[in-house]
Enzyme design. Sequence first.
Site, short mmCIF file in Angstrom:
data_model
loop_
_atom_site.label_atom_id
_atom_site.label_comp_id
_atom_site.label_asym_id
_atom_site.label_seq_id
_atom_site.Cartn_x
_atom_site.Cartn_y
_atom_site.Cartn_z
N ASP A 37 59.37 48.95 48.88
CA ASP A 37 58.25 49.63 49.55
C ASP A 37 58.47 51.14 49.59
OD1 ASP A 37 57.55 46.93 50.15
OD2 ASP A 37 58.69 47.05 52.01
N ASN A 59 45.87 36.00 54.30
CA ASN A 59 47.06 36.57 54.94
C ASN A 59 46.83 38.00 55.40
OD1 ASN A 59 48.14 34.53 52.68
ND2 ASN A 59 49.49 34.48 54.46
N GLU A 104 47.71 44.34 50.47
CA GLU A 104 48.59 45.10 51.37
C GLU A 104 49.07 46.36 50.66
OE1 GLU A 104 51.86 42.43 52.19
OE2 GLU A 104 52.89 42.93 50.33
N HIS A 115 53.81 47.76 45.83
CA HIS A 115 53.97 48.56 47.05
C HIS A 115 54.35 49.99 46.70
CE1 HIS A 115 54.18 48.32 51.56
NE2 HIS A 115 54.29 49.61 51.25
N ARG A 168 64.71 44.52 45.12
CA ARG A 168 63.51 45.28 44.78
C ARG A 168 63.92 46.75 44.84
NH1 ARG A 168 59.10 43.24 48.91
NH2 ARG A 168 60.89 43.30 50.30
#
Length: 319
Positions: free
Chosen positions: A16, A155, A192, A256, A290
């Site tokens: 992120d 979600n 998101e 992200h 990640r």
Amino acid sequence: MTTQPVSNPLIEQRADPWILKAEDGTYYHTASAPEYDRIELRKASTLAGLAEAPPVIVWHKHESGPMSYHIWAPELHRIGGKWYIYFAAGRAEDIWRIRIWVLENESDDPTTGAWSEKGEVLTAWDSFALDATTFEHKGNRYLVWAQSNPEVQVNSSLYIAPMSNPWTLAGPQVEIATPDFAWEQVKYKVNEGPAVLVRNGRIFITYSASATDASYCMGLLWADENSDLLDAASWHKLPEPVFTTCEENGQYGPGHNSFTVSEDGSRDILVYHARNYREIQGDPLRDPNRHTRLQPFGWGEDGFPVFGQPVKDGPCPGV
């Protein structure tokens, strides 16, 4: 162009990712740490320099109650001469009670001075909410974030609202995207991680969709810069993802993202995370690999961003 070569991954085990280039040219990086227990900042004069910059822990989770678990996706913003960090957090007693929180720092350098807790960003519902980002347009400040609507079986969808100050909404929130395409619904129905880019007469918002494994990918919304950004009809979604897993280059689940620019300001840079393998043991959220990655991107004749494919690990040309 940079005087130092950039190599991917830029920073390992930092998901992120958010990179901000300050007015003095300093780059600041923050991201989710794999322990989900703290907020770190790194600073450097170059993008490549962030790779070796020591992380400064500016805030640590509480032991219990609000902000005590799942410290996710911090973003650093400069607003009105102060620094703000937006992040998501749950409770040790209720780990999925994720909400949006804000920190403030009056120092010139956000890696120094004191960070104060301004509290929760209160939205229309007391429900799962995360990934807040903020931007100013035509003298008005907006918040864009992901949240679950208690009355809808998804979600998270994306919302926008005006702000009266950096931690308070000033009006009703408006849904601007919900996961209605198949590629946004792989394992989970998710929109998101919004990131805002203003170019070519449009407000672009990239976002991430589906599960946090190899199905994770980026989509794109846009609105005319002269439209009413608080009117859902102003926002349009591209029907296909704009950045996806690339088997050939060994990059899985890119998403992200945030945006920055090269040192000389000549190149737009996509900042994102991805893994370099597909198979994950256990919960993808507990897999730490990640990594923060960079790559330049261009623009099509239609004025839309062209991200291409996530590049291979190793030297990253053009950054």
